[in-house]
Write an enzyme that holds these catalytic residues in place. Structure first.
Site, PDB file in Angstrom:
ATOM      1  N   LYS A   1      11.130  16.366  32.421  1.00  0.00           N
ATOM      2  CA  LYS A   1      10.841  17.255  31.241  1.00  0.00           C
ATOM      3  C   LYS A   1      10.330  18.691  31.783  1.00  0.00           C
ATOM      4  O   LYS A   1      10.739  19.812  31.651  1.00  0.00           O
ATOM      5  CB  LYS A   1      10.120  16.766  30.159  1.00  0.00           C
TER       6      LYS A   1
ATOM      7  N   GLU B   1       5.450  13.674  41.999  1.00  0.00           N
ATOM      8  CA  GLU B   1       6.210  12.649  42.445  1.00  0.00           C
ATOM      9  C   GLU B   1       7.598  12.937  42.243  1.00  0.00           C
ATOM     10  O   GLU B   1       8.129  12.559  43.268  1.00  0.00           O
ATOM     11  CB  GLU B   1       5.939  11.222  41.412  1.00  0.00           C
TER      12      GLU B   1
ATOM     13  N   GLY C   1       8.249  13.141  26.414  1.00  0.00           N
ATOM     14  CA  GLY C   1       8.489  12.578  27.567  1.00  0.00           C
ATOM     15  C   GLY C   1       8.940  11.060  27.271  1.00  0.00           C
ATOM     16  O   GLY C   1      10.082  10.439  27.458  1.00  0.00           O
ATOM     17  N   ARG C   2       8.020  10.148  26.599  1.00  0.00           N
ATOM     18  CA  ARG C   2       8.263   8.703  26.441  1.00  0.00           C
ATOM     19  C   ARG C   2       9.387   8.673  25.525  1.00  0.00           C
ATOM     20  O   ARG C   2       9.454   7.579  24.825  1.00  0.00           O
ATOM     21  CB  ARG C   2       7.079   8.099  26.148  1.00  0.00           C
TER      22      ARG C   2
ATOM     23  N   GLU D   1       0.207   5.000  26.130  1.00  0.00           N
ATOM     24  CA  GLU D   1       0.409   6.534  26.372  1.00  0.00           C
ATOM     25  C   GLU D   1       0.270   7.182  24.955  1.00  0.00           C
ATOM     26  O   GLU D   1      -0.420   8.339  24.901  1.00  0.00           O
ATOM     27  CB  GLU D   1       1.535   7.272  27.132  1.00  0.00           C
TER      28      GLU D   1
ATOM     29  N   HIS E   1       5.430 -20.090  32.227  1.00  0.00           N
ATOM     30  CA  HIS E   1       4.936 -21.001  33.433  1.00  0.00           C
ATOM     31  C   HIS E   1       4.188 -20.141  34.091  1.00  0.00           C
ATOM     32  O   HIS E   1       3.663 -20.459  35.230  1.00  0.00           O
ATOM     33  CB  HIS E   1       6.183 -21.591  33.992  1.00  0.00           C
TER      34      HIS E   1
ATOM     35  N   LYS F   1      -4.339  13.622  37.677  1.00  0.00           N
ATOM     36  CA  LYS F   1      -3.635  14.625  38.357  1.00  0.00           C
ATOM     37  C   LYS F   1      -4.117  15.740  39.030  1.00  0.00           C
ATOM     38  O   LYS F   1      -4.194  16.035  40.369  1.00  0.00           O
ATOM     39  CB  LYS F   1      -2.236  15.369  37.549  1.00  0.00           C
TER      40      LYS F   1
HETATM   41  O1  F6P Z   1       1.906  11.175  33.056  1.00  0.00           O
HETATM   42  C1  F6P Z   1       2.293  11.918  32.150  1.00  0.00           C
HETATM   43  C2  F6P Z   1       3.681  12.353  31.907  1.00  0.00           C
HETATM   44  O2  F6P Z   1       3.641  13.582  31.656  1.00  0.00           O
HETATM   45  C3  F6P Z   1       4.529  11.480  31.037  1.00  0.00           C
HETATM   46  O3  F6P Z   1       4.336  11.608  29.811  1.00  0.00           O
HETATM   47  C4  F6P Z   1       5.840  11.631  31.169  1.00  0.00           C
HETATM   48  O4  F6P Z   1       6.792  11.015  30.743  1.00  0.00           O
HETATM   49  C5  F6P Z   1       5.792  11.772  32.781  1.00  0.00           C
HETATM   50  O5  F6P Z   1       4.663  12.357  33.070  1.00  0.00           O
HETATM   51  C6  F6P Z   1       6.851  12.757  33.604  1.00  0.00           C
HETATM   52  O6  F6P Z   1       6.992  14.125  33.072  1.00  0.00           O
HETATM   53  P1  F6P Z   1       8.219  14.682  33.318  1.00  0.00           P
HETATM   54  O7  F6P Z   1       9.273  14.194  32.960  1.00  0.00           O
HETATM   55  O8  F6P Z   1       7.798  16.223  33.100  1.00  0.00           O
HETATM   56  O9  F6P Z   1       8.376  14.751  35.038  1.00  0.00           O
END
Ligand code: F6P
Length: 546
Positions: free
Chosen positions: A206, A212, A267-268, A353, A384, A512
């Site tokens: 987003k 990452e 995002g979610r 979240e 199990h 972060k």
């Molecule tokens: O870790 C928080 C967050 O902002 C989430 O809400 C989101 O889904 C994820 O990081 C990834 O963010 P982006 O889509 O901006 O890379």
């Protein structure tokens, strides 16, 4: 005390709790032969059975009164009409517009967003059809056989869960892979299996600033360029999905392969947007649109059904009943459908979240519990592993059971066995086994009395453990869309009642910030370590041992 806990509806539930707490569901079922009819709802092909809950008709009335007091109906309208209900970020919350299958306009700041939504859906169709048909070819002219989504959180979990769930609808010629963790192992192990000439990367973020994702994307780019021998290859092998078009351009992604979405999509909640591109590629755009249609059907149910027959409202309020009055702190989600094996992981982000918040919408600390921990595993595996604790442990763990009437892979008696286990678990959790029943069994086994008495307490099941059951015809894209939207709206209802903002996630920021401070300290021993003793010692140890 807060306005909420002092409120009439809350106080009424507190008083009612003392009357309900001693009651056993065995008795409630025995007393009322129509309990299932009273406490089940059908919407489309989804049957929601909530009769195995510690509730009476009065409980439901009081829970609905609490939802009304919190103005859930007003907030539903505010959500759908593009009000900026994400108050800390001043944003509308309009994932529902992405799956709006009607011709209703949806306005943000006076502008109808639907033409843009349809435009991007059109671009997704064009691109996914080109890749699937083989008309979009790689740098060396070969068709794409593997797509790799690089994203994390909402830019990974939703598409990954859906691709797993709809695997049986996928084109066999195209495989989907997901890389999220910055641990290079995931990327390395994924790339080992791939041929650069036939691989398409989709960088999904987003913000397009997530450490990452950008780290994985850079390494994937280097892998591709090294194998194909030219930077030019990137144009045919990289696509991006983002709200940040400047950053995708700066990364060097061909603007023809960039798919946009908007800041009013959390995002979610983004799998319905172009973040769903891997889904469209994997199962085809028609199936992706069926998924949207299923979510739309659930949205319509949520907007129009009376609160006491409204599945997301009922599920949300039951969660509040157990979390705030019985003190439950976690919620198990147990899909009896292997295709849904990533559903609990996806729900963890959606729920935790969204509703893991300790201050209300105005910033005041809350004096009541908010979101629960969500966890689960596909049935029957969980039986199990951890069901023991749900059956005989000391904590109350409300659980949702999800199952299809029809298997997509009918094989002998497998599906009947699977469903027998599913139904048996909810029955066992509800009915339990009394001391008398356990004793009778042990007597029938001929156990000598001393041994019997010693074993007896271990053989007793208290029962009275609440469960919901969601049955659906089969796991197709439409039903999956309904299920996901159901949980999204359940989380929304709870956030409204708790008066928290379910659409921000400030809680992920501190980690972060500190990680970006620690990174240079790991790369360069000369950098000082201004940390607490534990963190300093751990970094020191790493420096010495690496
Ligand atoms: O870790 C928080 C967050 O902002 C989430 O809400 C989101 O889904 C994820 O990081 C990834 O963010 P982006 O889509 O901006 O890379």
């Amino acid at each position: 005390m807060s306005k909420l806990t002092l409120s009439t509806a809350w106080q009424a539930l507190s008083a009612h709790y003392t009357a309900i707490e001693p009651l056993h569901m065995r008795q409630l079922f025995a007393d009322d032969p129509s309990r299932f009819d009273k406490f089940s709802v059908k919407s489309g092909d989804l049957l929601f059975d909530y009769s195995k809950n510690r509730i009476t008709e009065k409980t439901r009335k009081l829970l609905v009164a609490l939802a009304e007091q919190a103005d859930v109906p007003g907030f539903i309208e505010r959500q759908f009409s593009g009000d900026k209900i994400n108050n800390t970020e001043q944003r509308a919350v309009l994932h529902t517009a992405l799956r709006n299958r009607s011709d209703r306009p949806v306005f943000v700041d006076g502008i109808d967003v639907m033409p843009d939504v349809r435009r991007v859906l059109g671009l997704m169709r064009k691109f996914s059809e080109a890749v699937r048909s083989g008309s979009h070819v790689g740098h060396t002219g070969r068709a794409i056989t593997d797509i790799v989504n690089i994203g994390i959180g909402g830019s990974d979990l939703g598409p990954l869960m859906v691709c797993e769930a709809l695997k049986s609808y996928a084109a066999p010629a195209l495989r989907a892979h997901f890389v999220s963790n910055v641990d290079a192992t995931q990327l390395t192990e994924t790339l080992k299996k791939l041929d650069a000439e036939t691989t398409l990367f989709i960088v999904s973020s987003k913000t397009f600033t997530t450490q990452e994702t950008l780290t994985n994307a850079r390494s994937a780019r280097a892998w591709l360029v090294e194998r194909l021998g030219s930077d030019v290859a990137v144009a045919k092998h990289f696509a991006a999905v983002s709200t940040n078009l400047k950053a995708t351009a700066a990364f060097g992604i061909n603007p023809d392969n960039v798919f946009e979405f908007w800041d009013w999509v959390g995002g979610r909640y983004s799998l319905w947007s172009a973040i769903g591109l891997p889904i469209a590629l994997f199962v085809g755009m028609d199936k992706f649109e069926e998924l949207l249609a299923g979510a739309y059907a659930m949205d319509e149910h949520f907007r129009t059904a009376p609160l006491d027959q409204n599945i997301p409202v009922l599920m949300g309020m039951l969660g509040i009943w157990y979390g705030n009055f019985f003190g439950a702190s976690s919620n198990a989600v147990l899909p009896y459908d292997q295709y849904l094996h990533r559903f609990p992981a996806y729900l963890q982000q959606l729920d935790m979240e969204s509703n893991g918040k300790g201050v209300d919408r105005d910033g005041s600390s809350v004096d009541y519990d908010t979101g629960m921990a969500v966890w689960g595993e596909a049935g029957t595996n969980g039986q199990h592993a951890f069901y023991q604790l749900i059956h005989q442990g000391t904590r109350m763990i409300p659980a949702d059971f999800l199952a299809p009437v029809h298997s997509q892979n009918p094989t002998g008696e497998h599906h009947a066995i699977l469903l027998a286990n599913c139904f048996a678990q909810t029955e066992a959790l509800m009915i339990g086994k009394t001391s008398d029943e356990a004793r009778a069994e042990l007597v029938a086994q001929g156990l000598p009395s001393e041994k019997l008495e010693a074993l007896l307490p271990h053989k007793v099941f208290p029962g009275n453990k609440p469960t919901n059951t969601l049955l659906f015809d089969r796991l197709d894209p439409h039903t999956l869309g309904m299920l996901i939207a159901l949980y999204e709206q359940k989380v929304f209802v709870q956030g409204i009642v708790w008066n928290i903002n379910s659409f921000d996630q400030w809680g992920v920021e501190l980690g972060k910030q500190l990680a970006s401070r620690i990174l240079p300290e790991l790369l360069d021993d000369a950098v000082k370590l201004p940390h607490d003793q534990s963190t300093r010692s751990l970094i020191d140890y790493y420096r010495q041992q690496r």
